[in-house]
Write an enzyme that holds these catalytic residues in place. Structure first.
Site, mmCIF file in Angstrom:
data_model
loop_
_atom_site.group_PDB
_atom_site.id
_atom_site.type_symbol
_atom_site.label_atom_id
_atom_site.label_comp_id
_atom_site.label_asym_id
_atom_site.label_seq_id
_atom_site.Cartn_x
_atom_site.Cartn_y
_atom_site.Cartn_z
ATOM 1 N N ASP A 1 -57.013 -5.935 -4.282
ATOM 2 C CA ASP A 1 -57.708 -6.725 -5.291
ATOM 3 C C ASP A 1 -57.323 -6.142 -6.655
ATOM 4 O OD1 ASP A 1 -59.901 -8.381 -6.479
ATOM 5 O OD2 ASP A 1 -60.745 -6.389 -6.856
ATOM 6 N N ALA A 2 -57.391 -6.945 -7.700
ATOM 7 C CA ALA A 2 -56.985 -6.462 -9.020
ATOM 8 C C ALA A 2 -58.164 -5.975 -9.853
ATOM 9 C CB ALA A 2 -56.239 -7.563 -9.773
ATOM 10 N N TYR A 3 -59.126 -6.864 -10.109
ATOM 11 C CA TYR A 3 -60.176 -6.591 -11.086
ATOM 12 C C TYR A 3 -61.282 -5.723 -10.485
ATOM 13 C CZ TYR A 3 -57.656 -10.009 -13.784
ATOM 14 O OH TYR A 3 -56.659 -10.667 -14.472
ATOM 15 N N ARG B 1 -69.468 -9.432 -16.088
ATOM 16 C CA ARG B 1 -68.831 -9.302 -14.776
ATOM 17 C C ARG B 1 -69.622 -10.018 -13.697
ATOM 18 N NH1 ARG B 1 -64.433 -9.160 -11.597
ATOM 19 N NH2 ARG B 1 -64.610 -7.667 -9.883
ATOM 20 N N SER C 1 -55.604 -11.685 -5.862
ATOM 21 C CA SER C 1 -56.713 -11.697 -6.813
ATOM 22 C C SER C 1 -57.229 -13.103 -7.064
ATOM 23 C CB SER C 1 -56.238 -11.092 -8.136
ATOM 24 O OG SER C 1 -57.209 -11.234 -9.146
#
Length: 226
Positions: free
Chosen positions: A16-18, A47, A123
């Site tokens: 995953d990126a974030y 978020r 992502s």
């Protein structure tokens, strides 16, 4: 030397990126002085709403670019914290396009590839924002693929989103180690059939006991530890 579990049967490691590779709170941190005492709460609200919007749209069978949700979530966060000057909006969005990578990320990616494992991002971020973020963080040459859920038209935890990784890499799900800092994402990856590793950076309590990770680590440094 054999890889430590859960990499012992892996052919690829998908991230995953974030929140996992990129610090989602670094955008607000860069402008914390201008934002004032509400900076941390603003970042947390931003978020949470960004994720909530993705879940609600998926349950409704609808889809929008993740960047659109990021903008909407920031607008909600600014409305929720009216003491913050809305003039900061453009600066925060610019900062979100170039989030900081966590310090151990480049070295971990390099080590995995040196040891013969393929590396990729999967992502919720749309293609344009992922391209900008990966470039800004200097991670492009350390990844074999950067995959957005855009082609699936739905967000994780939908199986169609996870399908994209194996299809792009030509690797069976059980041969993919999937890393995320989001426990809900780990639950989705476990249900799908990946070998999920929870990067629990902030020491959160466990959830979803029926959809457990194969390993819990505090940072990516723990991935290759025995």
């Amino acid at each position: 030397m054999p890889f430590p579990a859960p990499l012992d049967h892996a052919e690829a490691v998908v991230f995953d990126a974030y929140g996992t590779l990129l610090d989602v709170h670094s955008a607000v941190q860069r402008h914390a002085a201008a934002i004032g005492p509400e900076a941390q709460r603003l970042s947390e609200t931003w978020r949470q709403k960004q994720l909530e919007y993705s879940w609600v749209l998926s349950l409704c069978g609808r889809y929008a670019r993740f960047w659109t949700l990021t903008e909407r979530a920031l607008d909600y966060a600014l409305a929720q914290h009216p003491s913050v000057d809305r003039a900061i909006r453009a600066d925060l969005l610019d900062a979100y396009r170039s989030l900081d990578a966590y310090p151990e990320v480049p070295g971990t990616l390099e080590r995995l590839r040196r040891d013969g494992l393929r590396t990729a991002i999967l992502s919720n971020g749309d293609t344009a924002m992922l391209d900008a973020a990966v470039s800004a963080a200097g991670l492009g040459d350390r990844l074999d693929a950067v995959l957005s859920v855009d082609p699936a038209g739905t967000f994780k935890t939908a199986p169609a989103a996870y399908d994209l990784a194996g299809r792009a890499l030509g690797v069976a799900p059980e041969r993919i180690a999937f890393l995320s800092s989001n426990r809900w994402d780990i639950a989705g990856a476990a249900a799908y059939g990946f070998a999920p590793v929870w990067v629990n950076r902030t020491g959160q309590p466990d959830e979803y006991p029926d959809l457990a990770p194969v390993r819990v680590i505090a940072s990516l440094d723990g991935l290759l530890a025995r």
